[in-house]
Design an enzyme around this catalytic site. Structure first.
Site, PDB file in Angstrom:
ATOM      1  N   CYS A   1     -55.576   7.610 -40.863  1.00 29.39           N
ATOM      2  CA  CYS A   1     -55.159   8.853 -41.488  1.00 29.39           C
ATOM      3  C   CYS A   1     -56.329   9.432 -42.276  1.00 29.39           C
ATOM      4  O   CYS A   1     -56.677   8.917 -43.338  1.00 29.39           O
ATOM      5  CB  CYS A   1     -53.957   8.628 -42.404  1.00 29.39           C
ATOM      6  SG  CYS A   1     -53.433  10.153 -43.208  1.00 29.39           S
TER       7      CYS A   1
ATOM      8  N   HIS B   1     -56.666  12.443 -43.834  1.00 33.62           N
ATOM      9  CA  HIS B   1     -56.374  13.091 -45.115  1.00 33.62           C
ATOM     10  C   HIS B   1     -56.158  12.045 -46.201  1.00 33.62           C
ATOM     11  O   HIS B   1     -56.515  12.256 -47.367  1.00 33.62           O
ATOM     12  CB  HIS B   1     -55.162  14.036 -44.983  1.00 33.62           C
ATOM     13  CG  HIS B   1     -53.848  13.426 -45.326  1.00 33.62           C
ATOM     14  ND1 HIS B   1     -53.058  12.761 -44.410  1.00 33.62           N
ATOM     15  CD2 HIS B   1     -53.163  13.373 -46.503  1.00 33.62           C
ATOM     16  CE1 HIS B   1     -51.958  12.335 -45.007  1.00 33.62           C
ATOM     17  NE2 HIS B   1     -51.985  12.695 -46.267  1.00 33.62           N
TER      18      HIS B   1
ATOM     19  N   ASP C   1     -48.236  17.925 -40.020  1.00 36.90           N
ATOM     20  CA  ASP C   1     -49.357  17.748 -40.938  1.00 36.90           C
ATOM     21  C   ASP C   1     -49.765  19.095 -41.505  1.00 36.90           C
ATOM     22  O   ASP C   1     -50.033  20.037 -40.762  1.00 36.90           O
ATOM     23  CB  ASP C   1     -50.532  17.105 -40.199  1.00 36.90           C
ATOM     24  CG  ASP C   1     -51.561  16.501 -41.142  1.00 36.90           C
ATOM     25  OD1 ASP C   1     -51.674  16.983 -42.294  1.00 36.90           O
ATOM     26  OD2 ASP C   1     -52.260  15.562 -40.732  1.00 36.90           O
TER      27      ASP C   1
ATOM     28  N   GLY D   1     -57.399  14.555 -40.198  1.00 33.96           N
ATOM     29  CA  GLY D   1     -58.722  13.960 -40.083  1.00 33.96           C
ATOM     30  C   GLY D   1     -58.927  13.165 -38.815  1.00 33.96           C
ATOM     31  O   GLY D   1     -59.960  13.288 -38.136  1.00 33.96           O
ATOM     32  N   SER D   2     -57.949  12.335 -38.448  1.00 33.70           N
ATOM     33  CA  SER D   2     -58.069  11.585 -37.201  1.00 33.70           C
ATOM     34  C   SER D   2     -57.975  12.521 -36.005  1.00 33.70           C
ATOM     35  O   SER D   2     -58.594  12.277 -34.960  1.00 33.70           O
ATOM     36  CB  SER D   2     -56.992  10.496 -37.122  1.00 33.70           C
ATOM     37  OG  SER D   2     -55.699  11.051 -37.313  1.00 33.70           O
TER      38      SER D   2
END
Length: 347
Positions: A102, A104, A263, A268-269
């Site tokens: 993750c 974020h 989200d 980020g991923s």
């Protein structure tokens, strides 16, 4: 004839609550459990993830679901690292279960690690190594006059698993999707091919499309990861604005993951997975920074730092940067006669 009663697992009480600090990164929440959670045994991070899933899932529901959380809540459980380089280790939780990566959360945890003494602050950049279920993620936290700021991280090797896979939705509509890995697997495709626009179309329509795409992928594609079978599952779908090139122009996407969770950040991923796909298709060279925007307009910066391999797959090392903010702290407990308070979801 007697009926055997099954007792429900105990929840924290007022004398021994679970304490949390809440943050958000680009609007996406992160509830960091700071105390009160049971110890999670396991020889490595994936064993700890399995233990939490099998033995402590009532606590995930307690913290993520209403009345303490909501359908789109996200959380982080800090556990003992098993990698010698790691400053901390984390399990990620959400409305369905336990993620493997993750971005974020990494951005938020970088600030948290500096501000709460998990690492000694170093100016202007403090390194924070975070062990995740997908592997070691190296974050760098900007520190000025003792205050933490923006965070960038180098993710695990990210790669394009498959390109332009031809599938069909349950209603018969044909589509093509790329599948990328950035610590988790995503189906990535242009929402415009279905007449939808990220940022202006109703989110419910985007969620329904993402759900249908994931169902089609899961029915037809068998994922695999060279490191561990626990990583080989489709985490969600990323619907984009179709602006895969040029790199100078921002691109917007929405990530729908787990049980149709949305989200608020660019993911980020997901940015890592998109960068891997773009690089594999020759759309972005190494070293070029691109802006990725979320469904609410918050942004991450991402670039391909280097190339590598992940088993048989050509891969990249992605760097993603963003900023997290604190939103509060709380202590949570359960009244013994409050059945509803064990956790519920309306949506």
């Amino acid at each position: 004839m007697s009926r055997q009663m099954t007792s429900k697992p105990p929840l924290p009480n007022r004398k021994s609550p679970i304490k949390v600090i809440d943050m958000h990164t680009g609007g996406e929440p992160l509830r960091i459990i700071t105390s009160g959670y049971p110890a999670i045994p396991g020889d490595d991070i994936l064993a700890k993830r399995r233990y939490a899933r099998d033995k402590l899932d009532h606590l995930r529901r307690f913290l993520m679901f209403e009345p303490r959380g909501h359908y789109d809540m996200y959380g982080a459980i800090l556990v003992e690292p098993s990698l010698p380089e790691a400053d901390l280790a984390v399990l990620f939780i959400h409305n369905e279960g336990y993620s493997t990566m993750c971005g974020h959360a990494i951005v938020a945890l970088g600030r948290y690690a500096v501000d709460y003494g998990l690492v000694a602050p170093v100016e202007p950049i403090t390194p924070v190594n975070i062990e995740c279920p997908c592997g070691l993620v190296r974050a760098e936290v900007s520190v000025t006059n003792g205050k933490s700021g923006a965070v960038r991280f180098k993710s695990v090797p990210s790669f394009m698993f498959a390109a332009d896979v031809e599938l069909a939705l349950a209603d018969g509509r044909a589509f093509k999707t790329d599948i990328g890995y950035g610590g988790a697997f995503y189906a990535v495709l242009d929402a415009g091919k279905f007449g939808l626009e990220v940022g202006s179309s109703p989110v419910r329509d985007l969620i329904d499309l993402a759900q249908s795409v994931c169902s089609a992928v899961n029915a037809s594609i068998t994922l695999n990861h060279p490191d561990h079978d626990d990583l080989a599952f489709l985490y969600g779908a990323i619907l984009t604005d179709g602006k895969d090139a040029p790199a100078k122009e921002p691109t917007r996407n929405i990530c729908v993951f787990a049980d149709n969770q949305v989200d608020r950040s660019p993911t980020g991923s997901g940015v890592s997975a998109r960068l891997a796909i773009h690089h594999a298709k020759g759309l972005i060279p190494t070293g070029v920074t691109r802006t990725f925007e979320s469904v609410i307009g918050s942004d991450f910066k991402g670039r391909v730092l280097d190339t590598t391999r992940c088993g048989p797959y050509p891969a990249i090392i992605a760097e993603v940067s963003g900023k997290a903010h604190y939103s509060g702290e709380a202590s949570f407990w359960h009244d013994t006669d409050d059945e509803i308070g064990r956790g519920f979801i309306v949506r």
